[in-house]
Enzyme design. Structure first.
Site, short mmCIF file in Angstrom:
data_model
loop_
_atom_site.label_atom_id
_atom_site.label_comp_id
_atom_site.label_asym_id
_atom_site.label_seq_id
_atom_site.Cartn_x
_atom_site.Cartn_y
_atom_site.Cartn_z
CG ASP A 51 2.94 -2.34 -11.45
OD1 ASP A 51 2.93 -1.27 -10.82
OD2 ASP A 51 2.82 -2.39 -12.69
CG ASP A 52 0.51 0.14 -8.89
OD1 ASP A 52 1.65 0.57 -9.13
OD2 ASP A 52 -0.49 0.45 -9.57
CB CYS A 91 5.18 2.04 -13.52
SG CYS A 91 3.73 1.32 -12.76
NE ARG A 95 7.62 -0.77 -13.29
CZ ARG A 95 7.17 -2.00 -13.02
NH1 ARG A 95 7.67 -3.04 -13.62
NH2 ARG A 95 6.19 -2.16 -12.16
CE LYS A 147 4.18 -1.66 -15.40
NZ LYS A 147 3.09 -1.06 -14.61
CG HIS A 149 5.90 0.99 -17.74
ND1 HIS A 149 4.96 1.30 -16.79
CD2 HIS A 149 5.62 1.81 -18.79
CE1 HIS A 149 4.15 2.23 -17.23
NE2 HIS A 149 4.53 2.55 -18.44
CB SER A 172 0.56 -0.09 -17.02
OG SER A 172 1.57 0.50 -16.25
CG HIS A 257 -0.84 -1.47 -12.69
ND1 HIS A 257 -1.88 -1.25 -13.56
CD2 HIS A 257 -0.12 -0.33 -12.69
CE1 HIS A 257 -1.80 -0.03 -14.05
NE2 HIS A 257 -0.74 0.56 -13.53
CG ASP A 309 5.92 -0.30 -9.35
OD1 ASP A 309 5.15 -0.66 -8.43
OD2 ASP A 309 5.50 0.10 -10.45
CG ASN A 310 4.08 2.57 -7.85
OD1 ASN A 310 4.46 2.38 -9.00
ND2 ASN A 310 2.84 2.25 -7.47
CE LYS A 330 0.31 4.03 -10.03
NZ LYS A 330 -0.17 2.94 -10.89
MG MG Z 1 3.50 0.71 -10.31
#
Ligand code: MG
Length: 488
Positions: A51-52, A91, A95, A147, A149, A172, A257, A309-310, A330
């Site tokens: 995540d991130d 996010c 996803r 996670k 989301h 998150s 994240h 994811d980003n 992001k």
């Molecule tokens: Mg993310």
């Protein structure tokens, strides 16, 4: 010019060997190779989704001080993908795309607001066929550890979207609790916390997120410092228990994240500070998953994909990651927002090398379903491509375009090595403000991966071609009901 892939180096050798075997063994071999694989031959699929995580945050992707020996090794033994994209720069839509093989604009999860919150009423629509639902149809055991989301109300949870098992946080880790969440009988509360306090809106703080098992809260607030360790335990337990059927392990980590947490063993150990501690613990986790696959004797029948994811959350200063030589991060449609450090690993099957052809998380959907012998839904637009030829060193990536959406608006389009930005914008309130470009900004990403040199004036023909692509793309879009609404 089309980007090079590993095919360039090893393709002819493979063809020669196959032709030779074909001559020696006659038609029986090709008949076997052409037949549908039996149930026992279906590969396990492991998707580790950070995540991130930034493009420049792994050792093997050039970070000077973060140590990622496990991922570095996977990249050497497998494929390092240098032009692999998430389908969104935040996010929730990202996803949704991974699990449906579709641009988020098609599932109604593109934005407004940009991601789901604890007060959101929506989630992944029932009519979407998730990767887990499709693989379950052909006999897979499925688990989501981490996670989610894609909606925290009961009907949107992983267990109602094709996953046999779920363990993790529903959104998150900087969000709060939805006070109406159902709790397990044996729920654990942090010292001083009670059910009454959890149900009291006035009492909540950002980062006090619930931990779920299946459809209920088992811990509140989740002890985030031990999350990576506990997710890893759950993931390796699932692998050990899934010996009968092929399995899908979808492992979307909570980190990096923010807020950042590493366990005691990793805290204060990285030269990169807390952010580095977290990445190095994530790398440890990958190592544990691989070790378990090997110990169980199933590594050679498992495709493991690692990506994010980003891009990195740059406005978090030192708590955010790095997109390396890519521009921005992001929340934006610059390369740093959506191009992810990606590794594919499958010992004995994947042709090792560096892949510079394009790929996307949406392609994982199609590739996983094809590998499993599952049906790709035919009643809807699917934006993913089958990456098997690239994985097995038999051909180049079929992906030649990428659509960069921010919310439900198309900001940029990549076609071959060229990327046109019709709209640009900074991250959230940080600026620069939204700007429209006509003609669009044009970059040649092969020559200029950092998007520094606008060459629009020199290439009106490329811009015309991309405009044509946009027109074709728009024809495939259908209006969908907005799923990201606030609860009444
Ligand atoms: Mg993310």
């Amino acid at each position: 010019m089309k980007s090079r892939s590993v095919f360039g180096k090893i393709g002819p050798v493979l063809v020669t060997v196959t032709a030779f075997l074909g001559m020696v063994l006659g038609s029986s071999l090709s008949a076997k190779a052409d037949s549908e694989p039996g149930k026992s031959e279906k590969p396990n699929i492991v998707v580790i989704f950070c995540d991130d995580l930034g493009y420049g945050d792994l050792g093997v992707f050039g970070h000077p001080t973060i140590r990622t020996p496990n991922l570095d090794r996977l990249a050497r033994e497998g494929q390092k993908w240098t032009q692999f994209y998430a389908a969104a720069s935040v996010c929730t839509p990202s996803r949704a795309a991974l699990l449906t093989g579709r641009l988020p604009i098609r599932s109604g999860l593109a934005g407004h607001p940009r991601v789901l919150f604890q007060w959101s009423a929506g989630g992944i629509p029932e009519q979407e066929v998730t990767m887990a639902e499709a693989l379950k149809e052909v006999g897979y055991s499925t688990a989501c550890i981490g996670k989610w989301h894609l909606g925290h109300l009961n009907q949107y949870l992983p267990t109602n979207n094709g996953f046999d098992y779920y363990y993790g946080i529903p959104y998150s880790n900087d969000m709060r609790v939805d006070p109406d969440m159902p709790v397990a009988d044996d729920i654990r509360f942090r010292k001083g916390m009670t059910l009454e306090k959890m149900r009291d809106k006035e009492n909540q703080k950002g980062g006090w997120v619930p931990l779920y098992r299946n459809e209920k809260v088992i811990e509140y607030p989740a002890n985030q410092a031990t999350l990576i360790r506990r997710y890893t335990q759950e993931a390796t337990d699932f692998i050990k228990e899934s010996q009968e059927d092929p399995f899908l392990l979808y492992f979307p980590h909570t980190f990096p994240h923010i807020p950042l947490y590493a366990s005691e063993k990793f805290r204060g150990t990285s030269e990169r500070g807390l952010y580095g501690d977290v990445i190095e613990e994530l790398d440890w986790s990958v190592g544990r998953v691989v070790e378990t696959l090997k110990k169980e004797g199933i590594a050679k029948n498992t495709l493991l994909f690692f990506t994010s994811d980003n891009g990195p959350w740059l406005v978090m200063d030192q708590n955010g990651g790095s997109s390396g030589l890519l521009r921005n991060g992001k929340g934006t449609t610059w390369e740093g927002g959506m191009r992810e450090p990606t590794i594919a690993w499958w010992p004995g099957r994947i042709e090792p090398g560096v892949v510079t052809g394009m790929g996307s998380t949406m392609d994982l959907y199609v590739t996983a379903l094809k590998l499993a012998g599952a049906d790709i839904p035919e009643d809807r637009a699917i934006d993913g491509y089958d990456l098997r030829p690239v994985l097995f060193g038999e051909g180049e990536s079929p992906r030649d375009e990428m659509f960069y959406y921010r919310g439900d608006e198309l900001y940029a389009v990549r076609h071959g090595d060229y990327k046109a930005h019709f709209i640009t914008q900074g991250v959230y309130g940080e600026g620069p403000d939204k700007q429209r470009h006509d003609p669009p900004l044009l970059y040649q990403l092969g020559h200029d991966p950092s998007e520094r040199f606008n060459i629009a004036e020199d290439h009106p023909e490329v811009i015309e071609e991309i405009r044509g692509l946009v027109e074709e793309h728009r024809k495939t879009l259908e209006p969908v009901e907005n799923q990201l609404k606030k609860r009444q």
